[in-house]
Design an enzyme around this catalytic site. Structure first.
Site, PDB file in Angstrom:
ATOM      1  N   ILE A 155    -131.926  55.012  32.514  1.00  0.00           N
ATOM      2  CA  ILE A 155    -132.867  54.321  31.724  1.00  0.00           C
ATOM      3  C   ILE A 155    -133.457  53.001  32.491  1.00  0.00           C
ATOM      4  O   ILE A 155    -134.483  52.582  32.634  1.00  0.00           O
ATOM      5  CB  ILE A 155    -132.455  53.811  30.571  1.00  0.00           C
ATOM      6  CG1 ILE A 155    -132.054  55.091  29.539  1.00  0.00           C
ATOM      7  CG2 ILE A 155    -133.060  52.882  29.700  1.00  0.00           C
ATOM      8  CD1 ILE A 155    -131.404  54.972  28.306  1.00  0.00           C
ATOM      9  N   ILE A 233    -131.570  47.259  24.651  1.00  0.00           N
ATOM     10  CA  ILE A 233    -131.764  48.582  24.348  1.00  0.00           C
ATOM     11  C   ILE A 233    -130.445  49.352  24.652  1.00  0.00           C
ATOM     12  O   ILE A 233    -130.753  50.655  24.557  1.00  0.00           O
ATOM     13  CB  ILE A 233    -133.260  49.160  24.633  1.00  0.00           C
ATOM     14  CG1 ILE A 233    -133.051  48.663  26.397  1.00  0.00           C
ATOM     15  CG2 ILE A 233    -134.260  48.391  24.133  1.00  0.00           C
ATOM     16  CD1 ILE A 233    -132.243  49.813  27.020  1.00  0.00           C
ATOM     17  N   ALA A 234    -129.528  48.699  24.899  1.00  0.00           N
ATOM     18  CA  ALA A 234    -128.187  49.466  25.121  1.00  0.00           C
ATOM     19  C   ALA A 234    -127.236  49.612  23.806  1.00  0.00           C
ATOM     20  O   ALA A 234    -127.395  50.523  23.219  1.00  0.00           O
ATOM     21  CB  ALA A 234    -127.490  48.637  26.243  1.00  0.00           C
ATOM     22  N   ARG A 235    -126.301  48.701  23.748  1.00  0.00           N
ATOM     23  CA  ARG A 235    -125.310  48.723  22.636  1.00  0.00           C
ATOM     24  C   ARG A 235    -125.205  47.047  22.143  1.00  0.00           C
ATOM     25  O   ARG A 235    -125.083  46.310  23.226  1.00  0.00           O
ATOM     26  CB  ARG A 235    -124.194  49.266  23.031  1.00  0.00           C
ATOM     27  CG  ARG A 235    -124.017  50.778  23.121  1.00  0.00           C
ATOM     28  CD  ARG A 235    -124.119  51.469  21.671  1.00  0.00           C
ATOM     29  NE  ARG A 235    -124.068  52.969  21.703  1.00  0.00           N
ATOM     30  CZ  ARG A 235    -125.231  53.652  21.952  1.00  0.00           C
ATOM     31  NH1 ARG A 235    -126.185  53.245  22.235  1.00  0.00           N
ATOM     32  NH2 ARG A 235    -124.860  55.018  22.032  1.00  0.00           N
ATOM     33  N   GLU A 264    -123.774  46.781  13.673  1.00  0.00           N
ATOM     34  CA  GLU A 264    -125.057  47.368  12.740  1.00  0.00           C
ATOM     35  C   GLU A 264    -124.598  48.660  12.279  1.00  0.00           C
ATOM     36  O   GLU A 264    -123.572  49.432  12.671  1.00  0.00           O
ATOM     37  CB  GLU A 264    -126.167  47.840  13.654  1.00  0.00           C
ATOM     38  CG  GLU A 264    -125.896  48.808  14.828  1.00  0.00           C
ATOM     39  CD  GLU A 264    -127.026  49.250  15.887  1.00  0.00           C
ATOM     40  OE1 GLU A 264    -127.550  50.416  15.622  1.00  0.00           O
ATOM     41  OE2 GLU A 264    -127.618  48.416  16.533  1.00  0.00           O
ATOM     42  N   HIS A 283    -132.551  50.181  15.826  1.00  0.00           N
ATOM     43  CA  HIS A 283    -131.857  50.999  16.850  1.00  0.00           C
ATOM     44  C   HIS A 283    -132.982  52.315  16.961  1.00  0.00           C
ATOM     45  O   HIS A 283    -132.653  53.480  16.519  1.00  0.00           O
ATOM     46  CB  HIS A 283    -130.804  51.505  16.257  1.00  0.00           C
ATOM     47  CG  HIS A 283    -129.852  51.894  17.101  1.00  0.00           C
ATOM     48  ND1 HIS A 283    -128.537  51.842  17.339  1.00  0.00           N
ATOM     49  CD2 HIS A 283    -130.047  52.838  18.476  1.00  0.00           C
ATOM     50  CE1 HIS A 283    -128.008  52.645  18.291  1.00  0.00           C
ATOM     51  NE2 HIS A 283    -128.739  53.098  19.051  1.00  0.00           N
TER      52      HIS A 283
END
Length: 318
Positions: A155, A233-235, A264, A283
């Site tokens: 990514i 945009i990962a965790r 989340e 997400h």
């Protein structure tokens, strides 16, 4: 013989048909209550489980399924799947790496633009009829700026191509060790703080899990500084939420855009939502029709490979 597949995540019927066509009988336990209440008779017949990294699959659940041969993560992450127990039981584990990379990279650039250009705030004030000087504030551009990528995986590499080719950005990155191939022309930094200190924008694209927990902490945010922007945009676990809240409210960084948030969806910190210089999406970076179809097709390919005694397409090392 029809194999029994237990699905722990929500998937639209459009995509479920891909699994049914591959010869699997589908069972569902999507909510925590449903997972806790899987009947013993069903658990005894389950051959495969479909989950994702944030939902996971633990040792207790594996122990209840004596026929289980494979756990398949829909998406790149697998941080909450108990790999040690799976390895000890001889249960294969695979993930969906590569299937949604383009969608996630696109979303990363969308968040970069939204944060830098104040898109969400601009939309709000324009709808209110405010087109005056107080609303038409100057906002930084991406062109020619420095982009730091924390985690140069598949990514991260797609983000590099979009940012460098589309916005002429200068790119730096941090991994645990330098990448020895085509990333040689990118600037390597030996710590997240060093990367953040250099960058105008810092994008988090690392895996989740214990090794990256709170990798972006107060020191990294301080290094990014009052003109810097953070995108994740990962965790959610990679960013220290309390440190981020402090930095946003105190002007320690210019802003942040998050597709993932620690805890989340139910355990998120309410104070985070009060930051005016924060852009949030729920997400959805990898949730394009193209990406979901590709991810489910990859899961089906891995499942079939397992039961046909062929090598998995995208195995996860134990």
């Amino acid at each position: 013989m029809q194999r029994q597949l237990l699905i722990l995540i929500e998937i639209k019927q459009t995509y479920l048909s891909l699994l049914e066509e591959a010869g699997f009988q589908l069972h569902f336990a999507v909510t925590p209550a449903e997972r806790a209440g899987v009947p013993a008779a069903l658990a005894a017949t389950v051959d495969a489980v479909l989950t994702n990294g944030s939902t996971g699959f633990d040792a207790h659940e594996m122990a209840a399924m004596p026929r289980l041969r494979i756990v398949c993560a829909l998406g790149a992450g697998y941080e909450k799947i108990d790999l040690a127990v799976a390895r000890a039981r001889g249960i294969a584990v695979c993930n969906g790496r590569g299937a949604n990379d383009a969608s996630v990279a696109d979303h990363a650039l969308a968040l970069l633009l939204a944060a830098a250009r104040g898109i969400v705030h601009g939309d709000e004030v324009a709808r209110q009829g405010n087109w005056g000087a107080s609303a038409r504030i100057e906002r930084p551009t991406l062109h020619g700026k420095r982009l730091g990528i924390l985690g140069l995986g598949t990514i991260g590499r797609q983000i590099v191509r979009r940012a460098a080719g589309g916005f002429d950005m200068e790119i730096g990155y941090h991994n645990r060790r330098p990448v020895a191939d085509d990333a040689g022309d990118l600037a390597y930094f030996d710590s997240p703080a060093a990367l953040a200190s250099w960058a105008d924008f810092l994008v988090v694209a690392t895996p989740g899990g214990a090794a990256t927990h709170h990798l972006v902490d107060a020191a990294v945010l301080a290094a990014l500084g009052p003109r810097g922007f953070l995108v994740n945009i990962a965790r959610g676990s990679v960013v220290d939420t309390q440190a981020l809240i402090s930095a946003l409210h105190a002007g320690g960084i210019a802003g942040a855009a998050l597709d993932v948030v620690e805890g989340e969806p139910d355990g998120m910190t309410p104070a985070l939502f009060q930051a005016p210089n924060l852009t949030l999406t729920p997400h959805i970076a990898g949730r394009s029709p193209e990406a979901i179809a590709a991810t489910v097709k990859l899961a089906a390919a891995n499942l079939l490979a397992c039961f046909e005694d062929r090598p998995l397409v995208t195995p996860v090392a134990g």
